[in-house]
Every structure is written in C-alpha cells, then in structure tokens.
Design a protein around this motif. Structure first.
Motif, PDB file in Angstrom:
ATOM      1  N   GLU A  37      -9.021  -4.570  -1.833  1.00 29.90           N
ATOM      2  CA  GLU A  37      -8.279  -5.725  -1.271  1.00 29.90           C
ATOM      3  C   GLU A  37      -9.335  -6.592  -0.870  1.00 29.90           C
ATOM      4  O   GLU A  37     -10.429  -6.074  -0.345  1.00 29.90           O
ATOM      5  CB  GLU A  37      -7.429  -5.470  -0.136  1.00 29.90           C
ATOM      6  N   ARG A  51       0.856   4.102  -2.847  1.00 32.92           N
ATOM      7  CA  ARG A  51       0.792   5.574  -2.572  1.00 32.92           C
ATOM      8  C   ARG A  51       1.749   6.444  -2.966  1.00 32.92           C
ATOM      9  O   ARG A  51       1.825   7.589  -3.545  1.00 32.92           O
ATOM     10  CB  ARG A  51       0.280   5.877  -1.079  1.00 32.92           C
ATOM     11  N   ILE A  59      -7.696   1.727  -3.694  1.00 31.25           N
ATOM     12  CA  ILE A  59      -6.890   0.446  -3.386  1.00 31.25           C
ATOM     13  C   ILE A  59      -8.212  -0.601  -2.968  1.00 31.25           C
ATOM     14  O   ILE A  59      -8.681  -0.403  -2.070  1.00 31.25           O
ATOM     15  CB  ILE A  59      -5.735   0.586  -2.362  1.00 31.25           C
ATOM     16  N   ARG A  63       0.624  -1.237   0.062  1.00 33.62           N
ATOM     17  CA  ARG A  63      -0.056  -0.052  -0.055  1.00 33.62           C
ATOM     18  C   ARG A  63       0.909   1.234   0.019  1.00 33.62           C
ATOM     19  O   ARG A  63       0.494   2.180  -0.715  1.00 33.62           O
ATOM     20  CB  ARG A  63      -0.994   0.079   1.270  1.00 33.62           C
TER      21      ARG A  63
END
Length: 191
Positions: free
Chosen positions: A170, A159, A168, A155
C-alpha cells in the motif's frame, strides 16, 4: 518562509488528491483491465489525461537501474479505482519487476473473483485507493457487501482468501510502487 512554502506544497498535494478522487469517481463503473479501449473526445477520461501522465511519470521516477531477477513465476493483483491508470501500469510495471503476471481490477466483484481464482504473490492497493482511505472516504468500486470499506476491511478480505502470509503493498506515492513491489516479490521468493 520555509513554513510558507511547505503549506503551499501541502495545499497543492491536497488539490491534486481531490482531482484524482474526482477522476476515480467518474470512472468507477468500469471494471477489469484486460485490453486498451479507445478514448473518445467526449469521454470524461480526456479531462484527466494530464494528471495521469504525471502519475505515470511519478511511477517512472521510482524505477532505478538495479537489475531485478526473474519473477515470471510470480503474480501481482492490483486493486485500484482508475481503469486507464491500471492499463498503463500493467504495461509499464512487469518489465521492471522481472515480468510477473499482473492483473488490475477496479471493482470488488472482479477483486473477489481474482482473490478466489488463485494464490497471488503480492496484492497491491494502488495509490488512488490508498488516498481515498487516507481521506477516510470509501474506495470506489465497492459493491453492496463492501460498501463503505476502507483498507482495514480489504486487508481482512485479502487474508481470508490468500492467507495470513500474503504480501500486501500500500502506498499513496506512485514513486514508491516499484521499490515496494520489488521488495514484496523478493520476500515472496523466501517463503
């Protein structure tokens, strides 16, 4: 009795996750998914075809009949661990998501290249990769600079290259892929 059935289900899910992790380990050396490659009968992929069919069915279960708008100006980058599942997903998903561009990669060299290549609308960490993270195991396809990484580190990498506002997605559940991607694409319309 209910508790006994719940335990059986949890054990079956755990065994199924191990099968997927094993198939990802065998397939780790393959990379960017661009076109379908023939599968030979001696390939380790043949042994995992039934579980892949089940996973694709689970993705299909998450598809409802809700009309989706045109997302052809959007893009999704998926980081997974199974090239064959990635190939199948990029055939199945775009039509039910409003036809965004979709690229699936299974190693960090390709992932980092794609993160640097353009601004993506959504980054998807595929369910197999999420299951590795949930099991506290490193996600297959890592390289020297990403060895041992889990989703928290990925992550941060995303970013760094895509900005703090990147969407994002998941999930460890294939049935959630379509609803979550639809929502993320909708949110990217608002930004």
């Amino acid at each position: 009795m209910h508790h006994h059935n719940q335990v059986k289900i949890e054990i079956l899910l755990f065994i199924f996750s191990l099968v997927l992790i094993t198939s990802c380990n065998r397939l780790d050396k393959q990379s960017t998914i661009k076109e379908k490659q023939p599968i030979s009968q001696s390939s380790p992929i043949v042994n995992t075809m039934d579980s892949r069919d089940l996973l694709i069915e689970n993705i299909n279960d998450g598809i409802d009949t809700t009309q989706i708008g045109d997302n052809s100006n959007k893009s999704i980058l998926s980081r997974g661990c199974d090239p064959e599942m990635g190939r199948r997903a990029i055939k199945l998903l775009p039509p039910v998501l409003g036809n965004p561009e979709m690229v699936s990669v299974t190693n960090d060299d390709d992932f980092i290249t794609e993160l640097q290549r353009k601004k993506w609308s959504v980054i998807l960490f595929a369910p197999g990769a999420c299951r590795y993270d949930a099991a506290k195991l490193p996600i297959p396809g890592s390289r020297l600079q990403t060895k041992g990484w889990g989703l928290a580190e990925y992550r941060s990498l995303v970013r760094k290259h895509q900005g703090e506002d990147i969407n994002i997605v998941e999930t460890t559940d294939e049935r959630q892929i379509v609803p979550l991607l639809r929502k993320a694409l909708e949110i990217s319309n608002e930004s």
